[in-house]
Scaffold this active site. Sequence first.
Site, PDB file in Angstrom:
ATOM      1  N   LYS A 216       0.855  -1.191   0.000  1.00 50.57           N
ATOM      2  CA  LYS A 216       0.000   0.000   0.000  1.00 50.57           C
ATOM      3  C   LYS A 216       0.890   1.239   0.000  1.00 50.57           C
ATOM      4  CE  LYS A 216      -3.780   2.360   2.323  1.00 50.57           C
ATOM      5  NZ  LYS A 216      -3.168   3.688   2.099  1.00 50.57           N
TER       6      LYS A 216
ATOM      7  N   ASP B  82       1.629   5.382   0.030  1.00 45.14           N
ATOM      8  CA  ASP B  82       1.112   6.519   0.783  1.00 45.14           C
ATOM      9  C   ASP B  82       1.327   7.794  -0.035  1.00 45.14           C
ATOM     10  OD1 ASP B  82       0.049   8.053   2.766  1.00 45.14           O
ATOM     11  OD2 ASP B  82       1.808   7.986   4.073  1.00 45.14           O
TER      12      ASP B  82
ATOM     13  N   GLU C 283       3.205   1.456   4.785  1.00 50.05           N
ATOM     14  CA  GLU C 283       1.828   1.813   5.116  1.00 50.05           C
ATOM     15  C   GLU C 283       0.973   0.590   5.397  1.00 50.05           C
ATOM     16  OE1 GLU C 283      -1.307   4.940   5.153  1.00 50.05           O
ATOM     17  OE2 GLU C 283       0.852   4.853   5.447  1.00 50.05           O
TER      18      GLU C 283
END
Length: 348
Positions: free
Chosen positions: A66, A68, A206
């Site tokens: 993920k 950011d 993240e």
Amino acid sequence: MTKVPRKSSQPLLRNTDAPLRSRPRRPLDLDQPQLQFDPMPDRIEPCLAVLKPKVPIGPDWLYEIKWDGYRLAVHVEPSSVRIITPGGHDWTDRFPSIAEEAASIGTTAILDGEAVVLDEQGRSDFGALQQALGGRSGERHASKAVFFAFDLLYFDGHDVSWMDLSDRRHMLEGLLKDRAGGIRLSEEFEGDGQALFDAACEHGLEGVIAKRRDAPYRSGRLGDWVKVKCIQSDSFFIVGYEPSTAALGGIGRLLLAAYRGDELVYVGGVGTGFKERATIKLPADLDSLKTVTPPINLKRKGVVWVQPTLIAEIEYRAWTDDGKLRHASYKGLREKQDNAAVFQIASG
């Protein structure tokens, strides 16, 4: 039995003992006679991930890191490139290096992905991206930003959003193979999703995104994509601040609010995480929004109240029993054009 994945070759996961495996790439077959020519859409509503506390496990899922940053769609046509936010705003001028790289792709395409600025360890740094863009004014261009593409919705004159994710990823990997400039491939992993999540958290990332491998691209938050965060991070309105003569920029603490239905409610404050450049500019932004009427139901002396306009991205560990953020840290300001959604507290 779950496959034991091999270690990723990605720099941001280097030197980890966590077992990970990236799906091998196959040669891209550009001959797609079963597809019909389709006009390129002006905009596609993004597929959004549902936040879950645990990583979904099983052969039906593929996994990614993920990022950011800012979610963007890159539209590549023979004579033009457009970089579009989830809210439909054109940010092409704000990401010149990404636009330049997109123009060299050589075919029509719509790439879905995230624009980030990487730190020295290869991790996405939201605060650094904010600084690169010059804050909310948009006066600077993020020439250091990198676009990590994780999906392909349109390719070579054809709508491919109806295809399975695994097939879309196959084409995307062939399209972006060996690119390491303004546009790069967001690596995909299969196998043990929990191992990837543990490695991501160990390296200060993240979190991870899990995606159903056989799902078409569907706009909205329908459950085909799931996000699991190492540290929680959400968006809140800044509704006031406590001045401080000792703090950089004169701000000791920001007061934050979230929605409960249509009402704004106080969720605590944040007094850490401020970067020097952002902190110097923030007081001027807040002072332009001063109001004598508190936007929330809270009586507190010494607070400078502001209209609920600025949206702050806040990292935090948990919620207290009385509905306040625990161990909150300021990451930066979100943009309305980024379709930033203020946190909604569940009723009841």
